[in-house]
Every structure is written in C-alpha cells, then in structure tokens.
Design a protein around this motif. Structure first.
Motif, PDB file in Angstrom:
ATOM      1  N   GLU A 389      16.935  31.628 -38.541  1.00  0.00           N
ATOM      2  CA  GLU A 389      17.750  30.968 -39.569  1.00  0.00           C
ATOM      3  C   GLU A 389      16.955  30.726 -40.851  1.00  0.00           C
ATOM      4  N   ARG A 390      16.120  31.678 -41.245  1.00  0.00           N
ATOM      5  CA  ARG A 390      15.263  31.503 -42.404  1.00  0.00           C
ATOM      6  C   ARG A 390      16.016  31.695 -43.712  1.00  0.00           C
ATOM      7  N   GLY A 391      17.105  32.443 -43.688  1.00  0.00           N
ATOM      8  CA  GLY A 391      17.771  32.755 -44.946  1.00  0.00           C
ATOM      9  C   GLY A 391      17.052  33.865 -45.673  1.00  0.00           C
ATOM     10  N   ASN A 392      17.351  34.019 -46.959  1.00  0.00           N
ATOM     11  CA  ASN A 392      16.716  35.074 -47.750  1.00  0.00           C
ATOM     12  C   ASN A 392      15.297  34.671 -48.117  1.00  0.00           C
ATOM     13  N   GLN A 393      14.348  35.551 -47.803  1.00  0.00           N
ATOM     14  CA  GLN A 393      12.953  35.306 -48.153  1.00  0.00           C
ATOM     15  C   GLN A 393      12.310  36.607 -48.600  1.00  0.00           C
ATOM     16  N   ARG A 394      11.376  36.488 -49.555  1.00  0.00           N
ATOM     17  CA  ARG A 394      10.668  37.643 -50.090  1.00  0.00           C
ATOM     18  C   ARG A 394       9.167  37.363 -50.032  1.00  0.00           C
ATOM     19  N   TYR A 395       8.390  38.389 -49.696  1.00  0.00           N
ATOM     20  CA  TYR A 395       6.939  38.274 -49.653  1.00  0.00           C
ATOM     21  C   TYR A 395       6.323  39.506 -50.307  1.00  0.00           C
ATOM     22  N   LEU A 396       5.271  39.295 -51.096  1.00  0.00           N
ATOM     23  CA  LEU A 396       4.502  40.382 -51.673  1.00  0.00           C
ATOM     24  C   LEU A 396       3.061  40.250 -51.200  1.00  0.00           C
ATOM     25  N   VAL A 397       2.455  41.378 -50.817  1.00  0.00           N
ATOM     26  CA  VAL A 397       1.102  41.384 -50.267  1.00  0.00           C
ATOM     27  C   VAL A 397       0.189  42.139 -51.227  1.00  0.00           C
ATOM     28  N   TYR A 398      -0.813  41.443 -51.778  1.00  0.00           N
ATOM     29  CA  TYR A 398      -1.743  42.022 -52.736  1.00  0.00           C
ATOM     30  C   TYR A 398      -3.158  42.063 -52.153  1.00  0.00           C
ATOM     31  N   ASP A 399      -4.015  42.858 -52.780  1.00  0.00           N
ATOM     32  CA  ASP A 399      -5.438  42.801 -52.464  1.00  0.00           C
ATOM     33  C   ASP A 399      -5.975  41.420 -52.850  1.00  0.00           C
ATOM     34  N   TYR A 400      -6.850  40.894 -52.037  1.00  0.00           N
ATOM     35  CA  TYR A 400      -7.427  39.569 -52.287  1.00  0.00           C
ATOM     36  C   TYR A 400      -8.571  39.669 -53.296  1.00  0.00           C
ATOM     37  N   MET A 401      -8.545  38.790 -54.290  1.00  0.00           N
ATOM     38  CA  MET A 401      -9.600  38.747 -55.309  1.00  0.00           C
ATOM     39  C   MET A 401     -10.531  37.566 -55.017  1.00  0.00           C
ATOM     40  N   PRO A 402     -11.767  37.830 -54.579  1.00  0.00           N
ATOM     41  CA  PRO A 402     -12.635  36.766 -54.064  1.00  0.00           C
ATOM     42  C   PRO A 402     -13.091  35.743 -55.091  1.00  0.00           C
ATOM     43  N   ASN A 403     -13.058  36.071 -56.385  1.00  0.00           N
ATOM     44  CA  ASN A 403     -13.566  35.136 -57.391  1.00  0.00           C
ATOM     45  C   ASN A 403     -12.462  34.345 -58.090  1.00  0.00           C
ATOM     46  N   GLY A 404     -11.276  34.316 -57.490  1.00  0.00           N
ATOM     47  CA  GLY A 404     -10.214  33.464 -58.013  1.00  0.00           C
ATOM     48  C   GLY A 404      -9.676  33.932 -59.354  1.00  0.00           C
ATOM     49  N   ASN A 405      -9.164  32.990 -60.134  1.00  0.00           N
ATOM     50  CA  ASN A 405      -8.580  33.344 -61.421  1.00  0.00           C
ATOM     51  C   ASN A 405      -9.450  32.863 -62.573  1.00  0.00           C
ATOM     52  N   LEU A 406      -9.162  33.385 -63.752  1.00  0.00           N
ATOM     53  CA  LEU A 406      -9.966  33.098 -64.943  1.00  0.00           C
ATOM     54  C   LEU A 406      -9.936  31.616 -65.297  1.00  0.00           C
ATOM     55  N   ASP A 407      -8.797  30.974 -65.129  1.00  0.00           N
ATOM     56  CA  ASP A 407      -8.671  29.563 -65.496  1.00  0.00           C
ATOM     57  C   ASP A 407      -9.650  28.692 -64.708  1.00  0.00           C
ATOM     58  N   ASP A 408      -9.864  29.029 -63.432  1.00  0.00           N
ATOM     59  CA  ASP A 408     -10.782  28.248 -62.612  1.00  0.00           C
ATOM     60  C   ASP A 408     -12.204  28.301 -63.146  1.00  0.00           C
ATOM     61  N   HIS A 409     -12.575  29.411 -63.779  1.00  0.00           N
ATOM     62  CA  HIS A 409     -13.940  29.559 -64.299  1.00  0.00           C
ATOM     63  C   HIS A 409     -14.074  28.980 -65.706  1.00  0.00           C
TER      64      HIS A 409
END
Length: 652
Positions: A389-409
């Motif tokens: 009974e989950r309903g509509n759900q969408r998932y996207l699978v990307y390569d993992y970037m180990p150093n996070g995002n630019l904003d964090d740095h």
C-alpha cells in the motif's frame, strides 16, 4: 517508523540551546498558579524512558552526552501538551512565567512517578523559554498570527493531515515542515530563529493540521520523533503468544505446503504466457529471471526492484541518510556487487505518470559527461501495484560522490562534518571550470538543449579527486530549438534564480548562466549568494556587493581572505586570474539577459581564451535604496547605480 524523519525532527526540534538551568523553587515556594495543560498522557504513552534513567547533568565537555538525548526526548514529550493546548486555545506558548514554572513542576512530578530522576526538568529547561513572546519567530504568538503570515494553504495542510505512522506520509510531512520553516525564516529575517520557527511548525502540524491529534501514534513518532517502547506486553500476553504461536505453527506448515503448490503451478503458466507474449512483440516487461534488476527498453538504465534498494540502504535508515535534494531525500546505499550509490527518494515531483517518468529517466540516462553525476538506474512503484500500500513512489539511483557537495566545503556546518580546511585556489578554479563544462554540455552538447533550472552549490557534488559534477536533474527542461521556455511553475532556489525567470517565468540558457554566475561568486568570495541574516534589514546579494567593489576599483577586496592568505596559490596563480574569475561571475549574474554571455563564452573567458569585456552598469533593482557602510554593509552611490530598471527591461 521512518528513521530519517526521526533524526531530522529530533535534531531540529529544540527551540533554544540546552543549558543546565537554575533549579526550580523549593516546594515551600511553589507558585499557586495552576498549569492549564493536562500532562497525564506522560504516564500513558509508552515512550522510551531508558533515555533518561541514567541521566547525569553534563559538564559541557561532550555534546553527545546522555543528557542531550534525554532532554530532546523530554522536549518532544512536552511538545504534545503544547500542541494540544494550541488546538484548544490557538496560543503557541504559555501566558506568563509563573504558569510556565507550574507546568514544568507538574511535568517533573509525572516523570518522578515513572521512577525517573527528580532533576530532569530543571536540568533541561528554563521556564522562560516557554513563555509567549513576539520575538521568537516572525512575531507569531497565535494561530491567527500564523495564518496572517503564511496563510491557510501551506504544504503542511495538505501533507500532514493524514495518519503519519507510515514511511511515505512521514517523509512528505517532514519535507513540508522544512518548506514552511524556510518561509517563516524569510519572513522573520533572522536565521538565528530557525529552531523556534521549526518548533512552531511542529506544534502547528500536530495540533492544528493532523486529523488524528497530537497524542496519536503517527504524531508522536513522526512529528515529535519520540521512540516508543516496543516491550509493552505483559508476561501473560507473552505466554498467550507462545501458546498461540505453537498451535499456529502446525497449521502454517499445512497452509504453506498448499500455497507452494499453487505458486509453482501459477509460475509455470505465467512464464509460458510471457514467452508467448514476447514472441508476439510485447517486450516492454522482459525481465532477467536470474537477476534482481530489470532493464526496460528506450531508457538504457537499470530498473531496480524496491526490495533491492531497501536492502542497499538498510530500509532507508537514518544512518544512511545523506541529505535533502530537489524534491526528495537522498540515502547512501551499497549494491550486492559492492558499488556505493546514492538513492534519491522522490517525495514531490512534476512527473506523476509512468510515461513522464520514463521519459525523464531516458533523458538523464543518455547524458554522458565527465562533469555530470551519472544515473545508474531507477525504480517506480505505481499505486495499482498494491505493494505494501505504498502508493506512487519514484526512486533515482546515482553514483555516490564521497566528498559531498560544494556548499558543505564553502560553508561548513557547526558539526565539522567536512572539516574546517578551506578549499585551495587550484580546487576552486577546477570546480568552477568543471561546472562550466558540464553546463556547456547540457546547453550545446545535446539536442534539444537541456536547462537545469536549479544550479546551486548544493547541487554541485565533488568526487574522490575533488572534481565537480553537476547533479540533480529532477528539474531539467528540454528546450525547443531557438526558443525560450515559458513556464507557469518556477522551480529553483532563491538567490540563484535569474530575475526574468523568477518574475516572468521566462526560461532560457541565460537563466542557468545567471545561477552559474552566483555560484562563481560564492566560490571566489566565500559568501552565500543570498544572506538574510546580515546587518542590513534587506537581503544581502553577493552579486550586488561584488559589483559595488568592482566599480570602486576594489575587486581584490571581494576575494575570499583564505585565497589571499595562501602564498602558494598567489605565487603560482597571479591575483589577476582570481580577479578575472570574479569579473566573469559578475557578468554572468547580470540582471539583464542580453548582457550575460553564453556558457561557452563564459568558459572561454575563464580559461583566458577571450578577454572579459568591461562590466556594464547594473540598473537599480526594483525599489532598491542606497546602502551605506563598510565591507559587510556595502554602498551603492547614485553614480554607480546606473539607469532605473523598468518592467520588462531584464527580458531584453
């Protein structure tokens, strides 16, 4: 229970910092003011009291002490009463200090009845923090103030109304809460009020919006993030359970034997029909029977089963939570072959239908470039599939970037998750060039062109080598050849949005160029694109500040101090190159579309292949006054402010 929402709510719920408060008055000085809240639920709700059983007031040396966990649980528990009172009186907090003191004393008495330490409340809270005041969040004191500030139609009203005990509903309510909190902070104008605004958001969601009330299981576990004790069954219940279990085991063996026979019979018939269907040309549902993944035609990407993603992310547990991306939550996962991935669970999206989602996946999976985050696969659950009974759900699978995002740095958080080491000049230079190359590919390397619409520091991920990759294509729009795109739904992030797109819905490649310019200035200046917490009563835009310094001939003052202090960077790369990057950022973020370069020309300017043209005057923004001050409160003189900006000029 949804572990992600539990973590987010528990970390953000505290309205004020936890400090060891002065003890309450002794019993003979207890105020005669009665507490207007009924706290008997404290003895009825099976909350996890073990968090406070070994409570010891911390000495301030460890931020992760049991005190913090206990105080968070107690504040969530107390919040239930405040939400119920909000529902009854429309007031967010208590009317006076004596009333608050009385309520906290009553709260402690209930905790003492549970054999918990007698100093819990006095060590976690001060009575003053629960007294009503207009200086907490956007001058809100009652539900009438709330409606006057944010209106009746908020994301909370549509998403947090139903039972929140399931994962999907709780995720949606969490995201709606963050959205309303951001709106309240923008209205308040002071980012230091973020926690009180979140506190008010939670009380409103539980007390006013949720139809099941603050004491319901969904509200307690999702909105207030309380962990319920799973061992509430009595000894007799366990004995009855054992008897029924042994009796049922024999019946289960017989039933399972029959079901297995039916399964194998049905499976043979299904395989036979599937082979016949594929021979007739119906190949859309071809599946590798020996694999847990399936490949659909026309997309070129793997279609994962939801069970595989749940296993990879440990059922989307809080320990694997990475952060929030556009329209959803992102989790770290490990596939059976050991590949580390980032799984994005889409909570809100324009793409409601199967065909639209497949088309989006096809677009993303066909994008192959060194400076784009590659899509590995996706998953979709339709409501008619009746999967849990989950309903509509969408998932996207990307390569993992180990150093996070630019904003964090660029702007590391207080927890020091990314360390305190500033990005070096070579790293900043490479990041800017990488983003420009990724955008150039989207605009000119594919046909028709793709506009990202949400270029910002958090959507720029860093790989193992600290090279930038543009991420989050959930907002992409393909253009028509030679035309701009007009849309009634503006998507993106304030501070990075091009004026013509934010005001009139006109989307062109120059809209992405504007956002890119803001990112360049953030990287070079070390200041956020939009800062609502500066000394000025109005928002601080880094592009206005940098432009004013350039016009005064002080472009060097716009550079991040860490760049000027790095002697190796200055010696190996003259300051003139850094200043050129600042000029290109200002030019890309010009308010008028026609005066911005294309991303290809901007890339050539950055690499020194063509000269940066003189920076043109910037028309005064609509209703823009003159600012006077120092580096933080910059000035724009009438001679520098340029011509008045008329409606529609920015579109030319």
């Amino acid at each position: 229970m949804n572990q992600v929402a539990l973590l987010l709510f528990s970390l953000c719920f505290l309205p004020l910092s936890l400090t060891i408060a002065a003890p309450f008055p002794p019993p003979n000085n207890v105020s005669t003011t009665a507490c207007p809240m009924d706290l008997n639920y404290v003895l009825k709700i099976p909350w996890n009291t073990s968090l406070c059983e070994k409570f010891r007031p911390s000495n301030g040396s460890d931020n992760e002490s049991p005190k913090t966990s206990c105080c968070q649980a107690l504040l969530s528990l107390l919040g239930i009463a405040f939400a119920q009172r909000l529902k009854e009186t429309s007031l967010f907090q208590l009317p006076s200090l004596p009333v608050s003191t009385s309520c906290l004393q009553d709260f402690q008495s209930k905790l003492t009845s549970l054999s918990l330490p007698t100093n819990l409340v006095s060590s976690c809270f001060t009575p003053l923090q629960f007294v009503i005041s207009p200086n907490i969040c956007a001058e809100i004191e009652s539900t009438q103030d709330w409606v006057a500030k944010v209106g009746l139609d908020t994301p909370l009203n549509s998403v947090c109304r139903q039972d929140l005990s399931d994962t999907t509903s709780c995720d949606g309510c969490a995201l709606a809460g963050f959205q309303v909190q951001r709106e309240l902070i923008a209205i308040d104008g002071n980012t230091s009020h973020a926690k009180p605004c979140w506190y008010f958001t939670i009380l409103y969601a539980a007390g006013i919006v949720n139809e099941f009330g603050p004491e319901s299981v969904g509200a307690v576990t999702c909105i207030f993030a309380l962990t319920l004790d799973s061992q509430v069954d009595s000894g007799s219940d366990r004995r009855y359970g054992l008897v029924f279990g042994l009796t049922g085991a024999g019946v289960a063996v017989l039933v399972m034997t029959c079901l297995l026979g039916l399964y194998f019979w049905f499976d043979r018939r299904w395989r036979k029909k599937k082979v016949e269907g594929s021979n007739l040309g119906y190949g859309d549902d071809l599946e590798d029977l020996g694999s847990n993944q399936r490949v659909r035609p026309n997309t070129g990407s793997i279609w994962f089963k939801i069970q595989d993603l749940e296993k990879a992310t440990d059922h989307f547990s809080q320990k694997n939570f990475i952060g929030r991306g556009g329209f959803g939550m992102v989790y770290k996962g490990v596939l059976p072959d050991g590949t580390v991935v980032a799984v994005k669970k889409i909570v809100e999206s324009d793409l409601h239908g199967y065909a639209e989602f497949c088309n989006e996946v096809e677009i993303i999976s066909n994008l192959k470039h060194r400076n784009l985050v590659p899509l590995r696969g996706c998953c979709m659950i339709d409501g008619d599939e009746d999967y849990d009974e989950r309903g509509n759900q969408r998932y996207l699978v990307y390569d993992y970037m180990p150093n996070g995002n630019l904003d964090d740095h660029l702007f590391p958080s207080a927890d020091g998750r990314m360390g305190n080491k500033s990005l070096t000049w070579p790293q900043r230079k490479n990041i800017i060039l990488d983003v420009a190359k990724g955008l150039a590919y989207l605009h000119h390397g594919v046909k028709p062109a793709i506009y990202h619409r949400d270029i910002k520091a958090t959507n720029i991920l860093l790989d193992m080598d600290m090279r930038a990759r543009v991420a989050d294509f959930g907002l992409v729009k393909q253009s028509r050849e030679g035309q701009s795109h007009l849309t009634t739904r503006v998507a993106g992030t304030h501070g990075y949005l091009a004026p013509e797109y934010a005001l009139y819905g006109q989307l062109t490649e120059k809209s992405d160029v504007y956002s890119f310019g803001m990112v360049v200035l953030e990287v070079m200046c070390g200041r956020k694109a939009l800062d609502l917490s500066s000394g000025s009563p109005r928002a601080f835009l880094v592009t206005d500040w940098a432009w004013s310094l350039v016009k005064d001939g002080k472009v060097e003052e716009a550079l991040d101090a860490s760049l000027l202090n790095d002697s190796d960077s200055v010696n190996s790369n003259p300051k003139s190159i850094m200043e050129r990057f600042v000029l290109v950022g200002i030019l890309c973020a010009h308010v008028m579309v026609a005066l911005r370069p294309t991303i290809l020309d901007a890339l050539k300017m950055l690499e020194g292949d063509i000269e940066v043209p003189p920076i043109p005057d910037r028309p005064m923004p609509l209703a823009h006054p003159s600012f006077y001050g120092d580096r933080n409160n910059f000035s724009i003189s009438p001679a520098q402010s340029g011509p008045q900006l008329h409606r529609g000029d920015m579109l030319r």
